[in-house]
Scaffold this active site. Structure first.
Site, PDB file in Angstrom:
ATOM      1  N   LYS A   1     -95.058 -38.356 -43.027  1.00 29.37           N
ATOM      2  CA  LYS A   1     -94.348 -39.298 -42.154  1.00 29.37           C
ATOM      3  C   LYS A   1     -94.512 -40.727 -42.696  1.00 29.37           C
ATOM      4  CE  LYS A   1     -94.917 -36.315 -38.095  1.00 29.37           C
ATOM      5  NZ  LYS A   1     -95.593 -36.019 -36.827  1.00 29.37           N
TER       6      LYS A   1
ATOM      7  N   ASP B  40     -92.059 -40.158 -30.390  1.00 29.86           N
ATOM      8  CA  ASP B  40     -92.129 -38.691 -30.357  1.00 29.86           C
ATOM      9  C   ASP B  40     -91.328 -38.130 -29.173  1.00 29.86           C
ATOM     10  OD1 ASP B  40     -93.434 -37.204 -32.321  1.00 29.86           O
ATOM     11  OD2 ASP B  40     -95.428 -37.729 -31.592  1.00 29.86           O
TER      12      ASP B  40
ATOM     13  N   GLN C  10    -100.792 -37.858 -33.396  1.00 31.98           N
ATOM     14  CA  GLN C  10    -100.567 -36.514 -33.938  1.00 31.98           C
ATOM     15  C   GLN C  10    -101.329 -35.470 -33.114  1.00 31.98           C
ATOM     16  OE1 GLN C  10     -98.370 -35.867 -36.298  1.00 31.98           O
ATOM     17  NE2 GLN C  10     -98.797 -33.690 -36.515  1.00 31.98           N
TER      18      GLN C  10
HETATM   19  N1  GUN Z   1     -97.877 -31.818 -33.975  1.00 33.13           N
HETATM   20  C1  GUN Z   1     -96.941 -30.922 -34.351  1.00 33.13           C
HETATM   21  N2  GUN Z   1     -95.698 -31.458 -34.265  1.00 33.13           N
HETATM   22  C2  GUN Z   1     -95.870 -32.718 -33.823  1.00 33.13           C
HETATM   23  C3  GUN Z   1     -94.960 -33.776 -33.539  1.00 33.13           C
HETATM   24  O1  GUN Z   1     -93.734 -33.662 -33.653  1.00 33.13           O
HETATM   25  N3  GUN Z   1     -95.532 -34.935 -33.108  1.00 33.13           N
HETATM   26  C4  GUN Z   1     -96.869 -35.085 -32.954  1.00 33.13           C
HETATM   27  N4  GUN Z   1     -97.323 -36.254 -32.511  1.00 33.13           N
HETATM   28  N5  GUN Z   1     -97.736 -34.121 -33.203  1.00 33.13           N
HETATM   29  C5  GUN Z   1     -97.229 -32.945 -33.637  1.00 33.13           C
END
Ligand code: GUN
Length: 293
Positions: free
Chosen positions: A53, A120, A97
């Site tokens: 990311k 998110d 995350q």
């Molecule tokens: N863990 C797995 N997928 C995601 C996501 O799209 N966002 C976040 N913050 N954690 C994740």
């Protein structure tokens, strides 16, 4: 006919589009969009996702900050870090995350994130607005799926869609989105999960299947009908000594047997994964737009 819904290629195109917009913003005197990510602990898969990311931010000219916190951090300390990001004028959007360590309450954490910076789309305010078809941040994976279907001109109108899995991150939101009265929507959605009896009955009758289960190779060719459209959200690490890293990434779909019958299919890797990151960047661009408005 090419059946592959190529998320890698499509995400690169989206990133190019974002880069052009960022260059324009900067030429107009604005600072670049800034995404921050909080990563708690040392989980290898989470570190890979967050690193990807952050690297993607660079590719499109965004600023990014990775805030790494120890596994042992208390819930209160984490909430304090989130508060700092909520009020920072430098940061447009941020993510925490998941998964978080067991001693931290995910719900408390997600509720503490300012809805305006929740790129998110996990905060109940954004989730509720999404369900009501109001302006909101849409969670990145469902958003990426919609973008991919739209850019391949896939018509869902009146089709029977089956979602495998009911997670808050993918299954539940995509089930809401694909039934909404919108261009990439208007389908009749059934959500199947671990308690569903005769799961194959539903998958065999589906025009579109979105699988977000996390069980490698679960969906086989004899569980689907001819012409089905397949979106594979699975990204499970499976031991593979022939690979340099010692593992391979596997989707929920038994690709070879399902490919035979499908009219369109997303590969793993190179399907939904890169689209998720592109969508997070789109959400960050949107948050930046709000902050300079
Ligand atoms: N863990 C797995 N997928 C995601 C996501 O799209 N966002 C976040 N913050 N954690 C994740």
């Amino acid at each position: 006919m090419n059946k592959i819904l190529d998320g890698k290629k499509t995400s690169l195109r989206i990133k190019e589009e974002i880069k052009i917009k960022v260059d324009k913003l900067i030429s107009e005197g604005h600072r670049p969009p800034h995404l921050a990510a909080i990563l708690v602990g040392e989980d290898g898969a989470s570190l890979t996702y967050v690193t990807n990311k952050v690297l993607s931010c660079k590719q499109v000219g965004f600023k990014s900050s990775l805030i790494r916190l120890p596994e042992s951090i208390s819930e209160d300390e984490l909430l304090k870090e989130i508060k700092k990001l909520n009020v920072s004028e430098e940061i447009d959007g941020f993510i925490v995350q998941l998964p978080l360590p067991n001693h931290i309450d995910d719900e408390k954490v997600l509720l503490s994130i300012s809805a305006d910076k929740d790129v998110d789309g996990f905060h109940p305010e954004n989730f509720g607005r999404m369900a009501l078809n109001m302006e909101s941040f849409i969670p990145a994976t469902p958003f990426g799926i919609i973008e991919l279907l739209e850019r391949y001109n896939i018509d869902l109108n009146g089709k029977d869609t089956v979602i495998i899995g009911r997670s808050n991150i993918v299954g539940r939101p995509i089930s809401i989105l694909l039934s909404r009265k919108t261009k990439i929507g208007n389908s009749t959605v059934t959500v199947v999960h671990s308690r569903t009896k005769k799961l194959e009955f539903y998958t065999k009758n589906a025009d579109i299947i979105v699988s977000a289960l996390g069980v490698p190779g679960f969906l086989k060719g004899d569980m689907v009908k001819d012409g089905v459209i397949i979106v594979d959200v699975g990204i499970t690490r499976v031991k593979d000594s022939s690979k340099k890293k010692g593992y391979a990434i596997k989707g929920d779909v038994d690709f070879d047997s399902v490919y035979e019958k499908a009219s369109y299919i997303t590969p793993v890797p190179g399907g939904v994964g890169p689209m998720t990151i592109a969508s997070l960047l789109l959400n960050t661009l949107k948050a930046h737009k709000k902050s300079i408005a």
